[in-house]
Design a protein around this motif. Sequence first.
Motif, PDB file in Angstrom:
ATOM      1  N   SER A 176       0.880  -1.342  -0.098  1.00  0.00           N
ATOM      2  CA  SER A 176      -0.069   0.058  -0.163  1.00  0.00           C
ATOM      3  C   SER A 176       0.718   1.344   0.025  1.00  0.00           C
ATOM      4  O   SER A 176       0.493   2.215  -0.640  1.00  0.00           O
ATOM      5  N   LYS A 177       1.939   1.147   0.897  1.00  0.00           N
ATOM      6  CA  LYS A 177       2.893   2.467   0.976  1.00  0.00           C
ATOM      7  C   LYS A 177       3.517   2.856  -0.303  1.00  0.00           C
ATOM      8  O   LYS A 177       3.906   3.782  -0.508  1.00  0.00           O
ATOM      9  N   LYS A 178       3.593   1.574  -1.178  1.00  0.00           N
ATOM     10  CA  LYS A 178       4.401   1.945  -2.561  1.00  0.00           C
ATOM     11  C   LYS A 178       3.540   2.605  -3.685  1.00  0.00           C
ATOM     12  O   LYS A 178       4.174   2.843  -4.476  1.00  0.00           O
ATOM     13  N   LYS A 224       1.995   5.124  -4.952  1.00  0.00           N
ATOM     14  CA  LYS A 224       2.046   6.608  -5.168  1.00  0.00           C
ATOM     15  C   LYS A 224       2.155   6.919  -6.589  1.00  0.00           C
ATOM     16  O   LYS A 224       2.649   6.298  -7.557  1.00  0.00           O
ATOM     17  N   PHE A 225       1.397   7.909  -6.874  1.00  0.00           N
ATOM     18  CA  PHE A 225       1.173   8.595  -8.180  1.00  0.00           C
ATOM     19  C   PHE A 225       2.562   8.592  -8.977  1.00  0.00           C
ATOM     20  O   PHE A 225       2.660   8.035 -10.108  1.00  0.00           O
ATOM     21  N   LYS A 226       3.465   9.229  -8.437  1.00  0.00           N
ATOM     22  CA  LYS A 226       4.877   9.690  -9.158  1.00  0.00           C
ATOM     23  C   LYS A 226       5.541   8.230  -9.564  1.00  0.00           C
ATOM     24  O   LYS A 226       5.786   7.748 -10.682  1.00  0.00           O
ATOM     25  N   LYS A 253      -7.809   4.959  -0.773  1.00  0.00           N
ATOM     26  CA  LYS A 253      -6.929   6.013  -1.461  1.00  0.00           C
ATOM     27  C   LYS A 253      -5.760   5.440  -2.215  1.00  0.00           C
ATOM     28  O   LYS A 253      -5.090   6.175  -3.154  1.00  0.00           O
ATOM     29  N   GLU A 254      -5.625   4.097  -2.391  1.00  0.00           N
ATOM     30  CA  GLU A 254      -4.891   3.534  -3.412  1.00  0.00           C
ATOM     31  C   GLU A 254      -5.261   3.863  -4.668  1.00  0.00           C
ATOM     32  O   GLU A 254      -4.583   4.085  -5.633  1.00  0.00           O
ATOM     33  N   GLU A 294      -4.614   7.135  -6.171  1.00  0.00           N
ATOM     34  CA  GLU A 294      -3.331   7.327  -6.834  1.00  0.00           C
ATOM     35  C   GLU A 294      -3.240   6.457  -8.387  1.00  0.00           C
ATOM     36  O   GLU A 294      -2.457   7.126  -9.286  1.00  0.00           O
TER      37      GLU A 294
END
Length: 306
Positions: free
Chosen positions: A156-158, A160-162, A198-199, A202
């Motif tokens: 989940s922490k990985k 991310k948009f960028k 939230k994922e 992104e």
Amino acid sequence: MKPKIAISVGDINGVGIEIALKSHDEISKICNPLYFINSNLLNRAAKLLNIDIPKDFNIYECGVDFEIKPGKVSKKSGKFSFISFENALNFTAKGDADALVTLPINKESWKRAKIPYKGHTDALGKYFNRDAIMMLGCDELYVALFSDHVPLKAVSKKIKFKALKRFLLDFYASTKFEKVGVLGFNPHASDNGTIGGKEEIEIKMAIEATNASLKKEIFTGPLVPDAAFTPNALKSTNRLIALYHDVGLAPLKALYFDRSINVSLNLPIIRTSVDHGTAFDIAYQLKADTQSYIQSIKFALNSVKI
């Protein structure tokens, strides 16, 4: 002249060398395979298998001799499998081979041998200082993994948009696939935020930004993961990106395990592999299936530009 393929033989306690020996006559008709193993280990393995070594089974001497223990996790076999891989990789990176094909290693054996990588893809990424992408499948279905050998709690922490946009751009540059579905992370792709979400925010942002950068609609999603692998869904989108390892590979292997292969993308060399492990439970029993290996050779050859 037939292309030269560097072949690392994998964990000698597993099925890799059996597959290489059984497939040699077939693949040597379409390429010049070079096997990274030493003659003593090769002779030991052939004797255990009761298989004659083909006269044109060309080897690149590497590693040391030791006792083969079929089906066993071993520090020595882990170290040897890495030496075989490292030598084959160096050989290919220098341009002495047209492609690299790897037979399966055992990750626990690598760990015992203190090899500082989680597997082939991790090692390849570090070697070339690139974000190597793991893609598995066959013509009917290819699945790429945004996170490959990462614990579920860390995925989940990985997301991310960028990072995801960069992944999508690299994936497109490597494959030129024109229609790719990106799977959601939460059940039902979050049902518009009802289940987490939230994922998915992104993911959607990354898809839209990537398509805008490419100036065409390549990526769609986030798709509902448990519906994306149904027959009707695959008729329209059979190139998929999974955010987590098992979400993508469990259905892929259920559908196409025998023919599926592993391809490393976003690298300066061609590297393919079987999509299965060392199969310690059937090691040296002459039961290993060769289809994935033969398909990985053919995919590599189709990718070679000569």
